[in-house]
Motif scaffolding. Structure first.
Motif, PDB file in Angstrom:
ATOM      1  N   UNK A 299       0.823  -1.203   0.000  1.00  0.00           N
ATOM      2  CA  UNK A 299       0.000   0.000   0.000  1.00  0.00           C
ATOM      3  C   UNK A 299       0.863   1.261   0.000  1.00  0.00           C
ATOM      4  N   UNK A 300       2.066   1.148   0.584  1.00  0.00           N
ATOM      5  CA  UNK A 300       3.003   2.269   0.583  1.00  0.00           C
ATOM      6  C   UNK A 300       3.394   2.658  -0.840  1.00  0.00           C
ATOM      7  N   UNK A 301       3.789   1.679  -1.648  1.00  0.00           N
ATOM      8  CA  UNK A 301       4.236   2.008  -3.012  1.00  0.00           C
ATOM      9  C   UNK A 301       3.063   2.465  -3.876  1.00  0.00           C
ATOM     10  N   UNK A 302       1.865   1.939  -3.615  1.00  0.00           N
ATOM     11  CA  UNK A 302       0.679   2.428  -4.323  1.00  0.00           C
ATOM     12  C   UNK A 302       0.437   3.891  -3.961  1.00  0.00           C
ATOM     13  N   UNK A 303       0.522   4.194  -2.673  1.00  0.00           N
ATOM     14  CA  UNK A 303       0.313   5.567  -2.209  1.00  0.00           C
ATOM     15  C   UNK A 303       1.344   6.509  -2.803  1.00  0.00           C
ATOM     16  N   UNK A 304       2.605   6.095  -2.799  1.00  0.00           N
ATOM     17  CA  UNK A 304       3.665   6.948  -3.327  1.00  0.00           C
ATOM     18  C   UNK A 304       3.551   7.149  -4.839  1.00  0.00           C
ATOM     19  N   UNK A 305       2.958   6.178  -5.530  1.00  0.00           N
ATOM     20  CA  UNK A 305       2.743   6.360  -6.969  1.00  0.00           C
ATOM     21  C   UNK A 305       1.862   7.583  -7.211  1.00  0.00           C
ATOM     22  N   UNK A 306       0.819   7.726  -6.406  1.00  0.00           N
ATOM     23  CA  UNK A 306      -0.134   8.828  -6.597  1.00  0.00           C
ATOM     24  C   UNK A 306       0.310  10.128  -5.927  1.00  0.00           C
ATOM     25  N   UNK A 307       1.240  10.041  -4.977  1.00  0.00           N
ATOM     26  CA  UNK A 307       1.680  11.248  -4.273  1.00  0.00           C
ATOM     27  C   UNK A 307       3.051  11.747  -4.726  1.00  0.00           C
ATOM     28  N   UNK A 308       3.868  10.847  -5.269  1.00  0.00           N
ATOM     29  CA  UNK A 308       5.232  11.217  -5.661  1.00  0.00           C
ATOM     30  C   UNK A 308       5.446  11.030  -7.162  1.00  0.00           C
ATOM     31  N   UNK A 309       5.350   9.784  -7.633  1.00  0.00           N
ATOM     32  CA  UNK A 309       5.684   9.486  -9.024  1.00  0.00           C
ATOM     33  C   UNK A 309       4.798  10.223 -10.016  1.00  0.00           C
ATOM     34  N   UNK A 310       3.526  10.314  -9.709  1.00  0.00           N
ATOM     35  CA  UNK A 310       2.592  10.916 -10.663  1.00  0.00           C
ATOM     36  C   UNK A 310       2.896  12.398 -10.908  1.00  0.00           C
ATOM     37  N   UNK A 311       3.642  13.010 -10.000  1.00  0.00           N
ATOM     38  CA  UNK A 311       4.020  14.418 -10.174  1.00  0.00           C
ATOM     39  C   UNK A 311       5.056  14.610 -11.266  1.00  0.00           C
ATOM     40  N   UNK A 312       5.615  13.501 -11.774  1.00  0.00           N
ATOM     41  CA  UNK A 312       6.574  13.604 -12.870  1.00  0.00           C
ATOM     42  C   UNK A 312       5.883  13.650 -14.229  1.00  0.00           C
ATOM     43  N   UNK A 313       4.574  13.415 -14.256  1.00  0.00           N
ATOM     44  CA  UNK A 313       3.822  13.400 -15.510  1.00  0.00           C
ATOM     45  C   UNK A 313       3.392  14.821 -15.855  1.00  0.00           C
ATOM     46  N   UNK A 314       3.789  15.292 -17.015  1.00  0.00           N
ATOM     47  CA  UNK A 314       3.484  16.656 -17.436  1.00  0.00           C
ATOM     48  C   UNK A 314       2.015  16.795 -17.836  1.00  0.00           C
ATOM     49  N   UNK A 315       1.485  17.989 -17.605  1.00  0.00           N
ATOM     50  CA  UNK A 315       0.126  18.351 -18.033  1.00  0.00           C
ATOM     51  C   UNK A 315      -0.946  17.421 -17.464  1.00  0.00           C
ATOM     52  N   UNK A 316      -0.719  16.956 -16.255  1.00  0.00           N
ATOM     53  CA  UNK A 316      -1.716  16.106 -15.599  1.00  0.00           C
ATOM     54  C   UNK A 316      -2.853  16.983 -15.083  1.00  0.00           C
ATOM     55  N   UNK A 317      -4.073  16.700 -15.534  1.00  0.00           N
ATOM     56  CA  UNK A 317      -5.194  17.584 -15.212  1.00  0.00           C
ATOM     57  C   UNK A 317      -5.951  17.154 -13.964  1.00  0.00           C
ATOM     58  N   UNK A 318      -5.877  15.885 -13.617  1.00  0.00           N
ATOM     59  CA  UNK A 318      -6.613  15.392 -12.461  1.00  0.00           C
ATOM     60  C   UNK A 318      -5.705  15.302 -11.240  1.00  0.00           C
ATOM     61  N   UNK A 319      -6.311  15.452 -10.072  1.00  0.00           N
ATOM     62  CA  UNK A 319      -5.578  15.347  -8.811  1.00  0.00           C
ATOM     63  C   UNK A 319      -5.852  13.972  -8.198  1.00  0.00           C
ATOM     64  N   UNK A 320      -4.810  13.159  -8.109  1.00  0.00           N
ATOM     65  CA  UNK A 320      -4.960  11.794  -7.600  1.00  0.00           C
ATOM     66  C   UNK A 320      -4.472  11.647  -6.167  1.00  0.00           C
ATOM     67  N   UNK A 321      -4.248  12.758  -5.479  1.00  0.00           N
ATOM     68  CA  UNK A 321      -3.673  12.689  -4.134  1.00  0.00           C
ATOM     69  C   UNK A 321      -4.572  11.925  -3.160  1.00  0.00           C
ATOM     70  N   UNK A 322      -5.889  11.953  -3.395  1.00  0.00           N
ATOM     71  CA  UNK A 322      -6.802  11.225  -2.507  1.00  0.00           C
ATOM     72  C   UNK A 322      -6.522   9.726  -2.551  1.00  0.00           C
ATOM     73  N   UNK A 323      -6.155   9.213  -3.729  1.00  0.00           N
ATOM     74  CA  UNK A 323      -5.815   7.794  -3.841  1.00  0.00           C
ATOM     75  C   UNK A 323      -4.542   7.484  -3.063  1.00  0.00           C
ATOM     76  N   UNK A 324      -3.613   8.430  -3.058  1.00  0.00           N
ATOM     77  CA  UNK A 324      -2.404   8.259  -2.265  1.00  0.00           C
ATOM     78  C   UNK A 324      -2.704   8.202  -0.783  1.00  0.00           C
ATOM     79  N   UNK A 325      -3.595   9.059  -0.339  1.00  0.00           N
ATOM     80  CA  UNK A 325      -3.982   9.072   1.077  1.00  0.00           C
ATOM     81  C   UNK A 325      -4.654   7.755   1.453  1.00  0.00           C
ATOM     82  N   UNK A 326      -5.500   7.231   0.564  1.00  0.00           N
ATOM     83  CA  UNK A 326      -6.165   5.955   0.818  1.00  0.00           C
ATOM     84  C   UNK A 326      -5.133   4.833   0.926  1.00  0.00           C
ATOM     85  N   UNK A 327      -4.108   4.893   0.077  1.00  0.00           N
ATOM     86  CA  UNK A 327      -3.039   3.895   0.148  1.00  0.00           C
ATOM     87  C   UNK A 327      -2.358   3.894   1.504  1.00  0.00           C
TER      88      UNK A 327
END
Length: 239
Positions: free
Chosen positions: A66-94
């Protein structure tokens, strides 16, 4: 302390220092974000590949998924340019599920005595302070989710410290569990202020980021150290 535990500390504590240096030189750079996520993946791989004798070790290892799932949405996803949606809630759930796993692992010989009440007092005071400080900035459904997460975080921290008094884990293991839980607690309180408080959320604050990562990597590293402990519980060495 066995060789595996020493190797984990020798590797990941200097890595924490490296992250601090890079974070201050290259704040929010993709290179640093990739490195951060890679570090947590390696901790996950370490946790799941360790030999486990008892159920609690397996549950602790599950928390890393669950840690790596959470970090995907809180850390890794920030490397994707022009991302329009906020997935931080999924990170918190992780992280919420990760902490629930740890709560289940730490609950053996549960009791509420004088020591447990004493531990609960400072955690309760911090809970009230964080709630009062951040409540004006968190609205609607996000407020309910944040409140649930804060309650689970505080309970996980409390029960991790209380393993010292419950007589299930060995004293050394319980102490490591307690320190790990406290570091996770400090980290997530820092994250909460960095994401919600108006003073910190609108800009990058180096000292706050330093606190978060100084506690985050060591906190989870100590949990891997606990997982690979051969005498995790009292009497285990006799089995």
């Amino acid at each position: 302390m066995n060789n595996t535990q020493r190797i984990l500390l020798v590797i990941y504590l200097p890595i924490t220092l490296l992250i601090l240096i890079l974070d201050n030189i290259y704040p929010k750079e993709n290179m640093v974000l990739y490195l951060k996520y890679t570090i947590m993946i390696t901790l996950f791989l370490s946790a799941i590949t360790m030999q486990k004798k008892i159920r609690e070790q397996k549950i602790m290892a599950l928390s890393f998924f669950f840690l790596v799932v959470a970090d995907f949405f809180l850390v890794f996803i920030n490397t994707i340019d022009n991302l329009k949606l906020n997935f931080s809630a999924l990170g918190v759930i992780g992280f919420l599920f990760a902490y629930i796993c740890l709560i289940v692992a730490y609950q053996k010989n549960f009791k509420v005595g004088k020591e447990e009440i004493i531990v609960a007092i400072p955690i309760g005071i911090i809970f009230i302070y964080v709630f009062i400080s951040l409540q004006p900035y968190v609205k609607g459904g996000m407020f309910i989710g944040a409140l649930i997460f804060l309650i689970v975080l505080c309970y996980m921290t409390w029960t991790s410290i209380c393993t010292i008094f419950r007589g299930y884990f060995t004293k050394k293991s319980a102490l490591l569990i307690a320190i790990s839980g406290i570091l996770m607690f400090i980290c997530d309180i820092g994250v909460a202020f960095s994401r919600f408080h108006s003073i910190y959320s609108k800009m990058y604050v180096p000292w706050l980021a330093n606190i978060i990562w100084t506690t985050y990597i060591p906190g989870w590293t100590l949990l891997v150290v606990v997982i690979c402990e051969k005498n995790l519980i009292i009497g285990m060495q006799d089995k």
